[in-house]
Design an enzyme around this catalytic site. Structure first.
Site, PDB file in Angstrom:
ATOM      1  N   THR A 196       0.820  -1.212   0.000  1.00 18.81           N
ATOM      2  CA  THR A 196       0.000   0.000   0.000  1.00 18.81           C
ATOM      3  C   THR A 196       0.855   1.264   0.000  1.00 18.81           C
ATOM      4  O   THR A 196       2.011   1.249   0.439  1.00 18.81           O
ATOM      5  CB  THR A 196      -0.941   0.009   1.218  1.00 18.81           C
ATOM      6  OG1 THR A 196      -0.168  -0.024   2.425  1.00 18.81           O
ATOM      7  CG2 THR A 196      -1.879  -1.196   1.194  1.00 18.81           C
ATOM      8  N   ARG A 207      -9.189  -1.032   2.656  1.00 20.33           N
ATOM      9  CA  ARG A 207      -9.872  -1.368   1.409  1.00 20.33           C
ATOM     10  C   ARG A 207      -9.439  -2.740   0.896  1.00 20.33           C
ATOM     11  O   ARG A 207     -10.147  -3.373   0.102  1.00 20.33           O
ATOM     12  CB  ARG A 207      -9.594  -0.279   0.359  1.00 20.33           C
ATOM     13  CG  ARG A 207     -10.591  -0.260  -0.782  1.00 20.33           C
ATOM     14  CD  ARG A 207     -10.564   1.055  -1.521  1.00 20.33           C
ATOM     15  NE  ARG A 207      -9.379   1.201  -2.355  1.00 20.33           N
ATOM     16  CZ  ARG A 207      -9.118   2.291  -3.074  1.00 20.33           C
ATOM     17  NH1 ARG A 207      -9.938   3.324  -3.026  1.00 20.33           N
ATOM     18  NH2 ARG A 207      -8.036   2.372  -3.815  1.00 20.33           N
ATOM     19  N   LYS A 222       2.336  -4.678   3.594  1.00 19.42           N
ATOM     20  CA  LYS A 222       3.548  -3.865   3.591  1.00 19.42           C
ATOM     21  C   LYS A 222       3.123  -2.410   3.366  1.00 19.42           C
ATOM     22  O   LYS A 222       2.856  -1.995   2.244  1.00 19.42           O
ATOM     23  CB  LYS A 222       4.491  -4.325   2.472  1.00 19.42           C
ATOM     24  CG  LYS A 222       5.884  -3.673   2.519  1.00 19.42           C
ATOM     25  CD  LYS A 222       5.928  -2.404   1.722  1.00 19.42           C
ATOM     26  CE  LYS A 222       7.286  -1.710   1.845  1.00 19.42           C
ATOM     27  NZ  LYS A 222       7.229  -0.318   1.327  1.00 19.42           N
ATOM     28  N   PRO A 223       3.002  -1.604   4.453  1.00 18.79           N
ATOM     29  CA  PRO A 223       2.661  -0.186   4.275  1.00 18.79           C
ATOM     30  C   PRO A 223       3.874   0.589   3.778  1.00 18.79           C
ATOM     31  O   PRO A 223       5.010   0.105   3.845  1.00 18.79           O
ATOM     32  CB  PRO A 223       2.269   0.241   5.690  1.00 18.79           C
ATOM     33  CG  PRO A 223       3.088  -0.628   6.575  1.00 18.79           C
ATOM     34  CD  PRO A 223       3.217  -1.953   5.865  1.00 18.79           C
ATOM     35  N   GLU A 225       6.958   2.948   3.816  1.00 19.24           N
ATOM     36  CA  GLU A 225       7.918   3.267   4.871  1.00 19.24           C
ATOM     37  C   GLU A 225       7.801   4.731   5.311  1.00 19.24           C
ATOM     38  O   GLU A 225       8.281   5.102   6.375  1.00 19.24           O
ATOM     39  CB  GLU A 225       9.346   2.973   4.405  1.00 19.24           C
ATOM     40  CG  GLU A 225       9.850   3.827   3.262  1.00 19.24           C
ATOM     41  CD  GLU A 225       9.386   3.351   1.889  1.00 19.24           C
ATOM     42  OE1 GLU A 225       9.770   3.991   0.893  1.00 19.24           O
ATOM     43  OE2 GLU A 225       8.627   2.355   1.813  1.00 19.24           O
ATOM     44  N   SER A 276       2.316   2.890  -8.265  1.00 20.47           N
ATOM     45  CA  SER A 276       2.646   3.323  -9.621  1.00 20.47           C
ATOM     46  C   SER A 276       2.420   2.206 -10.634  1.00 20.47           C
ATOM     47  O   SER A 276       2.516   1.015 -10.323  1.00 20.47           O
ATOM     48  CB  SER A 276       4.102   3.784  -9.691  1.00 20.47           C
ATOM     49  OG  SER A 276       4.979   2.674  -9.596  1.00 20.47           O
ATOM     50  N   THR A 277       2.140   2.609 -11.869  1.00 23.56           N
ATOM     51  CA  THR A 277       1.965   1.646 -12.956  1.00 23.56           C
ATOM     52  C   THR A 277       3.260   0.889 -13.211  1.00 23.56           C
ATOM     53  O   THR A 277       3.238  -0.323 -13.490  1.00 23.56           O
ATOM     54  CB  THR A 277       1.499   2.374 -14.229  1.00 23.56           C
ATOM     55  OG1 THR A 277       0.207   2.942 -13.979  1.00 23.56           O
ATOM     56  CG2 THR A 277       1.403   1.428 -15.404  1.00 23.56           C
ATOM     57  N   GLU A 297      -4.241  -1.317  -8.473  1.00 22.35           N
ATOM     58  CA  GLU A 297      -4.831   0.024  -8.577  1.00 22.35           C
ATOM     59  C   GLU A 297      -3.658   0.964  -8.788  1.00 22.35           C
ATOM     60  O   GLU A 297      -2.896   1.238  -7.867  1.00 22.35           O
ATOM     61  CB  GLU A 297      -5.617   0.353  -7.304  1.00 22.35           C
ATOM     62  CG  GLU A 297      -6.554   1.534  -7.472  1.00 22.35           C
ATOM     63  CD  GLU A 297      -5.914   2.833  -7.012  1.00 22.35           C
ATOM     64  OE1 GLU A 297      -5.501   3.625  -7.911  1.00 22.35           O
ATOM     65  OE2 GLU A 297      -5.808   3.057  -5.810  1.00 22.35           O
ATOM     66  N   CYS A 331      -4.607   9.391  -6.559  1.00 20.09           N
ATOM     67  CA  CYS A 331      -4.633   8.801  -7.894  1.00 20.09           C
ATOM     68  C   CYS A 331      -5.862   9.212  -8.682  1.00 20.09           C
ATOM     69  O   CYS A 331      -5.901   9.063  -9.903  1.00 20.09           O
ATOM     70  CB  CYS A 331      -4.553   7.281  -7.798  1.00 20.09           C
ATOM     71  SG  CYS A 331      -5.791   6.564  -6.711  1.00 20.09           S
ATOM     72  N   GLU A 428       1.236  12.169 -14.781  1.00 23.73           N
ATOM     73  CA  GLU A 428       0.545  12.482 -13.525  1.00 23.73           C
ATOM     74  C   GLU A 428       1.432  13.366 -12.658  1.00 23.73           C
ATOM     75  O   GLU A 428       2.519  12.966 -12.257  1.00 23.73           O
ATOM     76  CB  GLU A 428       0.216  11.174 -12.798  1.00 23.73           C
ATOM     77  CG  GLU A 428      -0.688  11.323 -11.602  1.00 23.73           C
ATOM     78  CD  GLU A 428      -1.060   9.977 -10.997  1.00 23.73           C
ATOM     79  OE1 GLU A 428      -2.117   9.902 -10.356  1.00 23.73           O
ATOM     80  OE2 GLU A 428      -0.292   9.012 -11.164  1.00 23.73           O
TER      81      GLU A 428
END
Length: 528
Positions: A196, A207, A222-223, A225, A276-277, A297, A331, A428
């Site tokens: 995330t 979510r 894994k949030p 850092e 990121s993509t 996402e 996003c 973006e």
């Protein structure tokens, strides 16, 4: 996002205590451990036990095996908030084992049992929303009101899936012969790995975690850092709610190493990622080796089309909310505002005035509506987009430079006379910059809006109902806001098309991402 830019330090060994999820090398401590420093901001928390500087593996709050840590700082002030573990592959493998061992008992609980535990977690999140919001503002920078709003939004996913857990239905298919019965079961996919981002430190976690747990899966999170504190605080509340150890695990640290361990493990059956993509493509490629289910996402390049029959006041209000929430670091933020010739000047003036009234500052200060960007790299990206646009003919109407507060603060900015040749049209910006681009007619507006590899969110402002339907159907995006700038809600499906990702999160549809269908054929049934 699988990268880091924080200082990593070698720490002193901690004491390893045994648990069924433990490894002799893993340094853990029983219970919870708050950061030892006595900062004034920490004293403002009603429950200081929510300030944790450890990861969670099984039933233990743990440091890294080698004692390395990474700093978490306040982007508004630079103040050190905590030193958290900088974990790697070995710790992730232990978390996978913990989740794998917890899966049978958790998946075999009834849907009602899981529902009740999720509901308790929801209640605790709401009860502690002010403290959780305070932590989030400190580590992420967004205004306190916005942060508390995110906590409520994040908790909404837990509440929703506490309810949806009881609605995982199967099917009975009409049989092709008299002696058979055809049944479809829906079962949890297994252990899930979730990665995330920092821009919504808790909502992006719940979510994913809430539907996974509702379905009967266990999960390793894994949030980022940059923003782990609200994640571990929420995990503590999950344990307090009665969610069993090992069902929810938190690992913090080396993104590539943690990601590799999740991808390579045959025990992990699904990866879910927001970021990121570029990283999403690597994860998708990595999932192929073990044929994992994957939800992504990814990046966006949201257009906002404002037709000359739009209500200007509604359009300004909607565009302002969709562009500058979280300082443009979402996003689904508007990245391009396409305005029809007939109202271009009128809209630009009204929008510029509204943007100029936004108050920039520390998110804990009263009246602040715009916090800092997350780090220096984010500021540099914004600067490069503005410089490129100006060099190609755009004019700065409002803002256009770093804020006088310094650090990572940037002025809310409006650019007029922008064109598709500028970087900000195709890339973006992820910051508080709104370029205004002219268009002549509906056909051109749709063409410009769809001229991107991304397809997450889009926005349309018009008073013509026929046009609203035509354009909404023509836009190549997973989500469309019609005369509305705030479209995210836990009860609606969130996700994109093209290179903005795969799958949907939120709503009843989000539960499907964590379930497998099993067909059972019961044969040789006697007719007597």
């Amino acid at each position: 996002m699988l990268h880091f830019a924080r200082r990593v330090s070698k720490g002193l060994p901690a004491i390893a205590l045994w648990s069924k999820f433990d490894n002799p090398q893993l340094r853990c401590k029983m219970g919870t451990e708050a950061h030892s420093d006595s900062q004034e901001w920490a004293k403002k928390l009603r429950d200081t036990g929510l300030l944790l500087s450890k990861a969670l593996i099984g039933d233990k709050w743990c440091g890294s095996i080698d004692g390395r840590t990474i700093t978490v700082s306040n982007p508004a002030t630079g103040e050190l908030l905590a030193n958290v573990p900088f974990m790697s592959r070995k710790e992730t493998e232990l978390a996978i084992t913990a989740a794998h061992e917890a899966f049978p008992a958790w998946s075999q609980k009834t849907s009602t049992e899981r529902s009740k535990l999720l509901r308790k977690w929801f209640d605790l999140l709401i009860e502690h929303k002010e403290d959780l919001g305070h932590l989030m503002t400190l580590e992420q920078g967004k205004p306190l009101k916005e942060a508390v709003g995110e906590i409520v939004y994040a908790a909404g996913f837990v509440e929703l899936y506490a309810e949806e857990a009881k609605r995982v239905y199967g099917d009975i298919i009409p049989a092709t012969t008299h002696d058979k019965r055809l049944i479809v079961l829906r079962q949890p996919i297994g252990v899930v790995g979730a990665i995330t981002p920092w821009n919504f430190p808790l909502a992006m976690i719940t979510r994913k975690v809430a539907p996974a747990l509702a379905a009967g899966c266990t999960i390793i999170v894994k949030p980022s850092e940059f923003t782990p504190l609200s994640a571990v605080a929420a995990a503590k509340l999950a344990l307090e709610a009665g969610i069993p150890p090992g069902v929810l695990n938190i690992v913090i640290g080396d993104g590539p190493q943690i990601g590799a361990a999740l991808l390579e493990s045959t025990k992990v059956r699904k990866i879910t990622f927001t970021g990121s993509t570029q990283v999403g493509k690597k994860l998708m490629e990595g999932c192929a080796a073990t044929v994992k289910k994957v939800s992504l996402e990814l990046g966006g390049n949201a257009p906002c089309i404002i037709f000359d029959d739009a209500n200007i006041e509604v359009a300004v209000r909607g565009a302002l909310a969709a562009k500058y929430r979280n300082s443009g670091q979402t996003c689904v933020c508007i990245n391009r505002i396409l305005v029809q010739d007939g109202i271009y000047e009128e809209f630009a003036e009204a929008f510029g005035q509204a943007v100029s009234r936004l108050q920039v500052g520390n998110g804990l200060d009263t009246g602040v509506t715009q916090g800092p960007l997350i780090n220096r790299a984010a500021v540099e990206k914004v600067e490069s987009h503005v410089e490129d646009a100006v060099s190609k003919g755009a004019r700065v109407l409002v803002g256009g430079k770093k804020h006088s507060l310094g650090r990572t603060f940037y002025e809310p900015t409006v650019l007029v006379d922008a064109t598709p040749s500028m970087k900000i049209f195709s890339e973006e910006v992820f910051g508080p910059v709104a370029p205004l681009i002219r268009f002549n007619d509906e056909k051109e507006a749709v063409r410009l809006a769809n001229d991107t590899e991304f397809g997450l969110a889009s926005y349309v402002f018009t008073e013509n109902i026929s046009r609203a339907w035509r354009v909404a159907e023509a836009l190549e995006y997973g989500m469309v806001g019609l005369n509305e700038g705030v479209i995210s809600t836990e009860v609606a499906p969130f996700g994109g098309v093209k290179q903005s990702g795969l799958g949907r999160e939120g709503s009843k549809y989000g539960l499907d991402e964590y379930l497998e269908m099993k067909y059972v054929c019961l044969g040789n049934i006697s007719s007597v």
